[in-house]
Design a protein around this motif. Structure first.
Motif, short mmCIF file in Angstrom:
data_model
loop_
_atom_site.label_atom_id
_atom_site.label_comp_id
_atom_site.label_asym_id
_atom_site.label_seq_id
_atom_site.Cartn_x
_atom_site.Cartn_y
_atom_site.Cartn_z
N TYR A 293 0.83 -1.21 0.00
CA TYR A 293 0.00 0.00 0.00
C TYR A 293 0.86 1.27 0.00
N GLN A 294 2.04 1.18 -0.58
CA GLN A 294 2.92 2.35 -0.68
C GLN A 294 2.42 3.25 -1.81
N THR A 295 2.06 4.47 -1.49
CA THR A 295 1.60 5.44 -2.48
C THR A 295 2.77 6.27 -2.99
N LEU A 296 2.48 7.14 -3.94
CA LEU A 296 3.54 8.00 -4.47
C LEU A 296 4.09 8.93 -3.41
N GLY A 297 3.22 9.41 -2.52
CA GLY A 297 3.69 10.26 -1.44
C GLY A 297 4.62 9.53 -0.50
N LEU A 298 4.29 8.28 -0.17
CA LEU A 298 5.17 7.49 0.68
C LEU A 298 6.48 7.15 -0.03
N TYR A 299 6.41 6.87 -1.31
CA TYR A 299 7.62 6.54 -2.07
C TYR A 299 8.56 7.75 -2.13
N MET A 300 8.02 8.93 -2.31
CA MET A 300 8.83 10.14 -2.31
C MET A 300 9.47 10.36 -0.94
N TYR A 301 8.69 10.18 0.12
CA TYR A 301 9.21 10.35 1.48
C TYR A 301 10.30 9.32 1.77
N ASP A 302 10.11 8.09 1.34
CA ASP A 302 11.09 7.04 1.59
C ASP A 302 12.40 7.33 0.86
N GLN A 303 12.32 7.77 -0.38
CA GLN A 303 13.53 8.05 -1.14
C GLN A 303 14.25 9.30 -0.63
N GLY A 304 13.48 10.31 -0.21
CA GLY A 304 14.11 11.57 0.18
C GLY A 304 14.62 11.60 1.60
N TRP A 305 13.82 11.08 2.57
CA TRP A 305 14.15 11.26 3.98
C TRP A 305 14.63 10.00 4.68
N ILE A 306 14.33 8.84 4.11
CA ILE A 306 14.83 7.59 4.69
C ILE A 306 16.12 7.16 4.00
N ILE A 307 16.08 7.08 2.68
CA ILE A 307 17.28 6.71 1.92
C ILE A 307 18.21 7.91 1.76
N GLY A 308 17.65 9.10 1.61
CA GLY A 308 18.46 10.31 1.49
C GLY A 308 18.77 10.72 0.08
N ASN A 309 18.10 10.16 -0.92
CA ASN A 309 18.33 10.51 -2.32
C ASN A 309 17.36 11.62 -2.71
N LEU A 310 17.77 12.87 -2.48
CA LEU A 310 16.88 13.99 -2.74
C LEU A 310 16.67 14.22 -4.23
N GLY A 311 17.63 13.87 -5.06
CA GLY A 311 17.45 14.03 -6.50
C GLY A 311 16.31 13.17 -7.02
N LYS A 312 16.28 11.90 -6.62
CA LYS A 312 15.21 11.01 -7.05
C LYS A 312 13.88 11.40 -6.41
N ALA A 313 13.91 11.82 -5.15
CA ALA A 313 12.68 12.27 -4.50
C ALA A 313 12.10 13.50 -5.20
N SER A 314 12.95 14.38 -5.66
CA SER A 314 12.48 15.55 -6.39
C SER A 314 11.87 15.15 -7.73
N ALA A 315 12.44 14.15 -8.37
CA ALA A 315 11.86 13.65 -9.62
C ALA A 315 10.48 13.05 -9.37
N ILE A 316 10.32 12.35 -8.25
CA ILE A 316 9.00 11.81 -7.91
C ILE A 316 8.00 12.94 -7.67
N ALA A 317 8.45 13.98 -6.98
CA ALA A 317 7.57 15.12 -6.71
C ALA A 317 7.11 15.78 -8.01
N TRP A 318 8.03 15.94 -8.96
CA TRP A 318 7.64 16.55 -10.22
C TRP A 318 6.78 15.62 -11.05
N SER A 319 6.96 14.33 -10.93
CA SER A 319 6.07 13.38 -11.61
C SER A 319 4.65 13.51 -11.07
N MET A 320 4.52 13.64 -9.74
CA MET A 320 3.20 13.85 -9.15
C MET A 320 2.60 15.17 -9.62
N PHE A 321 3.43 16.19 -9.74
CA PHE A 321 2.95 17.49 -10.21
C PHE A 321 2.44 17.40 -11.64
#
Length: 342
Positions: A293-321
């Motif tokens: 049940y991982q949503t796009l919001g959770l996936y962005m949070y996991d990549q950015g704040w848990i794994i620490g890959n802000l570049g990929k998290a930003s790409a997820i954010a722009w995909s949602m946008f």
């Protein structure tokens, strides 16, 4: 020449005219919206500056806040999405171009999160809006204590996400939860709601349905009360019952409002974050042990704040946008078609 002829030959000037017959220009010489005398004076310049600049001063706070907290972070996120950026080393950025987007679209976790977001959105949106429409239809008739019922329906919306999710987590507990107790009471085996695929998505969707049904019901109720009563009277004279009036009068008149709630609910489902995060507990950011049940919001949070890959998290954010832009475009096309159909 006689006095009467002289009066006809020389009519009275504006200064000599009666007070009740003064010309409009003389009466409005210093009226509202007219600058003071002496156009070259500092008061006249201040007046002209005030008339031109005041509207921009009044709307400036909104644009300042919007630029500081929305536009600048959005553009900065776009810049991050084109770089390799780690949370532990923000000063060390390397150009990546579209590599973050290529890696994102080739990742099975992204497509899994997108599929989960879509499925949870459908499961939560369709029953929610149908229930809201039914409740608004009931409240549209004269009921005893209708104001109290409206306040009661709005109570879940005023409840915090954390409190609501905590209660539902206890209800869906594997051992001792009320939902499994009811299933056992009717002869159905208990369900591990956190670990099962459909069970976890249904549990998360039920939280969303509980929180937003009353809010949408009040929107529908306000739109129903704006429908002219003459339409219902004409339908009743033609022999239409309540159900026929609802189908042929209420629903057609509510089409713009229904479209609005569908679009808003879709946007909310795309940004779903708090409910699945708190429902999952320790594994909330992963959306369960198997990302069920991982949503796009959770996936962005996991990549950015848990794994620490802000570049990929930003790409997820722009995909949602971009997904939300597509939803807005569909909304505009449907709204235009509804206006043209009328």
């Amino acid at each position: 020449m006689t006095s009467s002829q002289e009066a006809l030959a020389h009519p009275a000037s504006s200064a000599e005219a009666a007070p009740g017959n003064q010309p409009g220009a003389a009466r409005g010489a210093h009226g509202r919206g007219t600058p003071p005398a002496g156009t070259g004076s500092w008061r006249s310049r201040l007046y002209r500056w005030d008339m031109k600049a005041s509207p921009y001063v009044f709307i400036a706070p909104f644009f300042i806040v919007f630029g500081a907290f929305s536009l600048v972070p959005l553009l900065y996120t776009a810049w991050y999405s084109l770089h390799n950026v780690q949370l532990s080393a923000l000063d060390h950025q390397t150009w990546a171009g579209l590599d973050n987007y290529k890696n994102l679209f080739s990742s099975e976790f992204f497509w899994n999160a997108l599929e989960n977001t879509f499925s949870i959105g459908v499961i939560s949106t369709v029953p929610q809006l149908l229930a809201a429409l039914w409740l608004a239809h009931l409240l549209n008739y004269r009921l005893r204590g209708s104001t109290v019922w409206r306040v009661v329906m709005l109570t879940p919306y005023a409840t915090s996400v954390a409190a609501a999710t905590l209660v539902f987590t206890l209800l869906y507990s594997w051992d001792g939860g009320m939902i499994n107790w009811l299933l056992h009471f009717v002869g159905v085996d208990p369900v591990n709601w956190r670990e099962s695929d459909w069970g976890s998505q249904f549990a998360v969707s039920s939280i969303v349905i509980w929180r937003w049904t009353g809010y949408n019901a009040l929107i529908y109720l306000a739109a129903m009360q704006a429908i002219p009563s003459d339409l219902y009277e004409s339908a009743a004279l033609d022999g239409a019952g309540r159900w026929q009036q609802f189908r042929h009068v209420t629903v057609p008149m509510l089409r713009p409002t229904i479209l609005f709630t569908v679009i808003v609910s879709t946007i909310g489902a795309t940004q779903l974050f708090g409910e699945p995060l708190l429902f999952g507990g320790v594994s909330g950011s992963k959306g369960g042990a198997e990302h069920q049940y991982q949503t796009l919001g959770l996936y962005m949070y996991d990549q950015g704040w848990i794994i620490g890959n802000l570049g990929k998290a930003s790409a997820i954010a722009w995909s949602m946008f971009l997904i939300l832009l597509v939803v807005a475009a569909v909304n505009m096309l449907l709204s235009r078609r509804l206006r043209n159909s009328r």
